[in-house]
Write a protein that holds these residues in place. Structure first.
Motif, PDB file in Angstrom:
ATOM      1  N   VAL A 146      12.874 -13.182  -4.112  1.00 35.89           N
ATOM      2  CA  VAL A 146      13.341 -12.158  -3.343  1.00 35.89           C
ATOM      3  C   VAL A 146      14.518 -12.684  -2.394  1.00 35.89           C
ATOM      4  CG1 VAL A 146      12.970 -10.470  -1.645  1.00 35.89           C
ATOM      5  CG2 VAL A 146      11.092 -11.288  -3.403  1.00 35.89           C
ATOM      6  N   ASP A 147      15.658 -11.890  -2.567  1.00 40.72           N
ATOM      7  CA  ASP A 147      16.708 -12.181  -1.396  1.00 40.72           C
ATOM      8  C   ASP A 147      16.379 -12.240  -0.078  1.00 40.72           C
ATOM      9  OD1 ASP A 147      19.465 -11.490   0.035  1.00 40.72           O
ATOM     10  OD2 ASP A 147      19.955 -12.201  -1.886  1.00 40.72           O
ATOM     11  N   SER A 148      16.594 -13.387   0.746  1.00 38.50           N
ATOM     12  CA  SER A 148      16.125 -13.477   2.213  1.00 38.50           C
ATOM     13  C   SER A 148      17.047 -12.413   3.121  1.00 38.50           C
ATOM     14  CB  SER A 148      16.965 -14.743   2.658  1.00 38.50           C
ATOM     15  OG  SER A 148      18.344 -14.965   2.721  1.00 38.50           O
ATOM     16  N   SER A 149      18.091 -11.427   2.459  1.00 36.38           N
ATOM     17  CA  SER A 149      18.362 -10.464   3.146  1.00 36.38           C
ATOM     18  C   SER A 149      17.056  -9.386   3.563  1.00 36.38           C
ATOM     19  CB  SER A 149      19.472  -9.901   2.521  1.00 36.38           C
ATOM     20  OG  SER A 149      19.217  -9.349   1.241  1.00 36.38           O
ATOM     21  N   GLY A 178       0.837  -1.153  -0.027  1.00 34.37           N
ATOM     22  CA  GLY A 178       0.182  -0.003  -0.010  1.00 34.37           C
ATOM     23  C   GLY A 178       0.908   1.307   0.039  1.00 34.37           C
ATOM     24  N   ALA A 179       0.145   2.445  -0.232  1.00 35.66           N
ATOM     25  CA  ALA A 179       0.943   3.617  -0.448  1.00 35.66           C
ATOM     26  C   ALA A 179       1.317   4.050   0.992  1.00 35.66           C
ATOM     27  CB  ALA A 179      -0.044   4.591  -1.071  1.00 35.66           C
ATOM     28  N   GLY A 180       2.830   4.302   1.252  1.00 37.39           N
ATOM     29  CA  GLY A 180       3.396   5.006   2.472  1.00 37.39           C
ATOM     30  C   GLY A 180       3.122   4.116   3.736  1.00 37.39           C
ATOM     31  N   TYR A 181       3.061   2.897   3.444  1.00 35.26           N
ATOM     32  CA  TYR A 181       2.952   1.811   4.621  1.00 35.26           C
ATOM     33  C   TYR A 181       4.289   1.417   4.928  1.00 35.26           C
ATOM     34  CZ  TYR A 181      -2.085   2.172   4.476  1.00 35.26           C
ATOM     35  OH  TYR A 181      -3.355   2.608   4.193  1.00 35.26           O
ATOM     36  N   GLU A 182       4.585   0.959   6.193  1.00 35.33           N
ATOM     37  CA  GLU A 182       5.822   0.172   6.699  1.00 35.33           C
ATOM     38  C   GLU A 182       5.526  -0.886   7.534  1.00 35.33           C
ATOM     39  OE1 GLU A 182       8.228   3.511   7.852  1.00 35.33           O
ATOM     40  OE2 GLU A 182       7.030   4.021   9.580  1.00 35.33           O
ATOM     41  N   LYS A 217      11.987  -5.511   5.629  1.00 34.56           N
ATOM     42  CA  LYS A 217      12.844  -4.354   5.804  1.00 34.56           C
ATOM     43  C   LYS A 217      11.836  -3.411   5.084  1.00 34.56           C
ATOM     44  CE  LYS A 217      17.386  -6.363   6.341  1.00 34.56           C
ATOM     45  NZ  LYS A 217      18.635  -6.334   6.211  1.00 34.56           N
ATOM     46  N   ASP A 218      11.854  -2.114   5.959  1.00 29.15           N
ATOM     47  CA  ASP A 218      11.097  -1.148   5.329  1.00 29.15           C
ATOM     48  C   ASP A 218      11.878  -0.576   4.187  1.00 29.15           C
ATOM     49  OD1 ASP A 218       9.467  -0.795   7.534  1.00 29.15           O
ATOM     50  OD2 ASP A 218      10.485   0.434   8.481  1.00 29.15           O
ATOM     51  N   GLU A 219      13.095  -0.619   3.795  1.00 24.60           N
ATOM     52  CA  GLU A 219      13.656  -0.051   2.441  1.00 24.60           C
ATOM     53  C   GLU A 219      13.291  -0.926   1.391  1.00 24.60           C
ATOM     54  OE1 GLU A 219      17.265  -1.799   5.107  1.00 24.60           O
ATOM     55  OE2 GLU A 219      15.275  -0.875   5.340  1.00 24.60           O
ATOM     56  N   PHE A 220      12.867  -2.329   1.689  1.00 24.89           N
ATOM     57  CA  PHE A 220      12.557  -3.170   0.614  1.00 24.89           C
ATOM     58  C   PHE A 220      11.017  -2.741   0.204  1.00 24.89           C
ATOM     59  CE2 PHE A 220      10.076  -7.017  -0.186  1.00 24.89           C
ATOM     60  CZ  PHE A 220      10.460  -7.304  -1.449  1.00 24.89           C
TER      61      PHE A 220
END
Length: 226
Positions: free
Chosen positions: A57-60, A25-29, A78-81
């Motif tokens: 997807v890489d497990s990192s 979704g938009a903007g969620y983390e 992870k939020d960055e993902f």
């Protein structure tokens, strides 16, 4: 192509495949998938695979944790993902479990439930699947339908592979499909119940006949329809 649904059928000892889909979704983390299995399902450690389409997807990009309070496992992304994914991206989480010796036979089946937590304690609706396993009643009688004790049988699948069973309840002469590490026994009849079978075709072979009777000369076919 594997087909996934809300209901499945299996024998005790079978591996059951699951898929949960997270939609961005938009903007969620703070995306965390929570999964809870009934006692009849044993989660396979290390079975989690995450994909977007056909790409793994890489497990990192996520962390799998087991035995979280009140849950079987969680997958924390992870939020960055998540931030890199376009709106409404489907992130598919694949994993497996084994239907074990504690499985509920027929009835309500064996439940697997998951739910996504995101942002500040926001939760999606719960999604559920149920895995069913079945019982078969075996009765040996004479031509007048009188029960006959003393017969012993082996159980086979439709391809002729023997299915090991163990005695679960001596008082009711109830057997169940064996799990890894258990030694199979012959099914004694008169009357017996075999628990933990998938839908499908099976065969019974009479190994020992009741005293005074001839052993069956061929296997007997039967079908469990669910």
């Amino acid at each position: 192509c594997e087909v996934y649904g809300t209901v499945s059928d299996a024998s005790i000892g079978d591996t059951v495949q699951f898929k949960a889909t997270v939609i961005t979704g938009a903007g969620y983390e703070k995306y965390v998938l929570y999964d809870k299995m009934d006692a009849g399902l044993t989660f396979n450690t290390g079975s989690v695979v995450v994909k977007i389409g056909d790409t793994v997807v890489d497990s990192s990009n996520y962390t799998v944790s087991e035995n979280v309070q009140d849950y079987t496992f969680t997958v924390a992304f992870k939020d960055e993902f998540i931030a890199k994914q376009p709106l409404n991206t489907n992130i598919d989480v694949y994993y497996t479990a084994v239907l074990n010796e504690n499985a509920v036979i027929e009835g309500d089946g064996n439940l697997n439930e998951n739910q996504l937590k995101y942002s500040e304690n926001q939760w999606t609706d719960k999604k559920q699947t149920v895995t069913y396993t079945y019982a078969f009643d075996l009765v040996k009688t004479d031509k007048d339908k009188n029960p006959l004790d003393g017969a012993e049988f082996k159980l086979y699948d439709a391809n002729g592979n023997e299915i090991a069973v163990v005695l679960e309840d001596r008082a009711t002469n109830t057997y169940r499909v064996a799990v890894t590490g258990e030694t199979g026994v012959l099914i004694k009849a008169g009357k017996a119940t075999i628990n933990g079978l998938d839908k499908g075709n099976y065969q019974l072979e009479e190994i020992t006949a009741p005293t005074g009777y001839n052993k069956l000369t061929s296997k007997v076919n039967f079908t469990i329809t669910g």
